[in-house]
Write an enzyme that holds these catalytic residues in place. Structure first.
Site, PDB file in Angstrom:
ATOM      1  N   ALA A   1       0.816  -1.218   0.000  1.00 42.73           N
ATOM      2  CA  ALA A   1       0.000   0.000   0.000  1.00 42.73           C
ATOM      3  C   ALA A   1       0.850   1.269   0.000  1.00 42.73           C
ATOM      4  O   ALA A   1       0.307   2.375   0.039  1.00 42.73           O
ATOM      5  CB  ALA A   1      -0.925   0.004   1.221  1.00 42.73           C
ATOM      6  N   ASP A   2       2.157   1.137  -0.058  1.00 42.89           N
ATOM      7  CA  ASP A   2       3.045   2.301  -0.003  1.00 42.89           C
ATOM      8  C   ASP A   2       2.945   3.115  -1.294  1.00 42.89           C
ATOM      9  O   ASP A   2       3.173   2.591  -2.394  1.00 42.89           O
ATOM     10  CB  ASP A   2       4.486   1.829   0.213  1.00 42.89           C
ATOM     11  CG  ASP A   2       5.443   2.994   0.394  1.00 42.89           C
ATOM     12  OD1 ASP A   2       5.515   3.514   1.514  1.00 42.89           O
ATOM     13  OD2 ASP A   2       6.097   3.383  -0.589  1.00 42.89           O
ATOM     14  N   VAL A   3       2.632   4.392  -1.155  1.00 36.44           N
ATOM     15  CA  VAL A   3       2.427   5.254  -2.328  1.00 36.44           C
ATOM     16  C   VAL A   3       3.727   5.430  -3.100  1.00 36.44           C
ATOM     17  O   VAL A   3       3.738   5.418  -4.344  1.00 36.44           O
ATOM     18  CB  VAL A   3       1.850   6.615  -1.894  1.00 36.44           C
ATOM     19  CG1 VAL A   3       1.772   7.566  -3.079  1.00 36.44           C
ATOM     20  CG2 VAL A   3       0.474   6.441  -1.262  1.00 36.44           C
TER      21      VAL A   3
END
Length: 304
Positions: free
Chosen positions: A254-256
């Site tokens: 989920a890391d942008v």
């Protein structure tokens, strides 16, 4: 660990491949960093080892790392701890040649490996620091996260001033556990994050949460144990497993930043969807952590 002792300095001989310059690029990615400084190819950091406050200066000399002690000669035990600290900081136990051979045919990783040969997964040794840094970075941009960390360190961290330069230690959990949420809100840390940070500090102070206890668990058990605490979600747990424990299979999908790096690497018009991120994670099974770390490194090319 391969090293020699010069008393006022130590010399560490890293395994190949190792690039101190590449590691410095990652460590120098934001000028608001307060816990180390970089100047003329030298890395300065204040550490507490074997109970001794030590200012170290690290530089590359003839493919080795020369580590000087700038505030006096530490004890022999502390010098040995300094070797362990540096060895863990730069993940020198990992045989990168296995990662490079494994990723040489991958369309994404092969190019990253070529560009960043010798880059190693830079550790955050202190579990409390790693957790707080991850919590501070939730849902804000990286520059503001560094600003909040700087305020926290300057408000509650220990410092040493030498030759007009001040160096800092991250605040200990024992001190943060005694604070109220209002104390942290004064630093512009949100009430929710303040509660998370103080709660984590309290859990560490009473011994419920320790780096040593997590190390005794397997990766999935340790991750599950972290997720029990408020403020530690999947992204935070994966990040801390990577940075504090060098877990090679952690992949914060989920890391942008990770999504943006993959978007650029793949030439996508949009960020990858969650199922696509999961597909990459399965594809890179066993080395997801290094894949993520090299992708993060690619984000800083434009700033260099």
């Amino acid at each position: 660990m391969n090293w020699t002792d010069g008393q006022s300095f130590i010399t560490i001989h890293p395994p190949d491949p190792f690039s101190f310059d590449e590691c410095l690029i990652f460590l120098g990615r934001n000028d608001r960093e307060i816990l180390h400084t970089i100047s003329d190819g030298c890395l300065m950091k204040l550490v507490r080892l074997n109970g001794e406050l030590i200012l170290i200066k690290v530089q590359s000399v003839n493919d080795s790392l020369k580590v000087e002690f700038l505030n006096g000669i530490p004890s022999e035990a502390a010098r040995e701890k300094a070797v362990e600290y540096i060895w863990e900081w730069f993940d020198l136990d990992t045989d990168l040649s296995h990662f490079y051979k494994w990723g040489s045919d991958d369309p994404v990783l092969s190019e990253l490996i070529r560009r960043y040969t010798g880059l190693r997964m830079i550790a955050i040794h202190d579990l409390f620091e790693a957790l707080v840094w991850a919590v501070l970075g939730q849902q804000i941009n990286l520059t503001f996260a560094y600003t909040l960390k700087k305020r926290l360190v300057e408000a509650y961290g220990e410092k040493l001033t030498i030759h007009g330069e001040t160096y800092w230690l991250f605040p200990p959990f024992e001190e943060i556990a005694l604070l109220g949420e209002a104390d942290l809100r004064k630093l512009q840390i949100t009430g929710r994050k303040a509660a998370y940070i103080i709660g984590i500090a309290a859990a560490m102070k009473d011994g419920r949460l320790t780096k040593e206890s997590l190390r005794k668990l397997d990766e999935q058990q340790a991750r599950k144990a972290l997720l029990q605490y408020k403020g530690i979600g999947a992204w935070t747990a994966d990040y801390v497993m990577m940075k504090c424990f060098h877990v090679k299979t952690s992949f914060p999908i989920a890391d942008v930043g990770l999504q943006n790096a993959l978007k650029a690497a793949m030439g996508y018009e949009r960020k990858p969807k969650l199922e696509e991120m999961e597909s990459f994670s399965h594809k890179w099974e066993g080395w997801q952590g290094y894949a993520a770390f090299y992708l993060w490194r690619s984000l800083y090319d434009e700033a260099i």
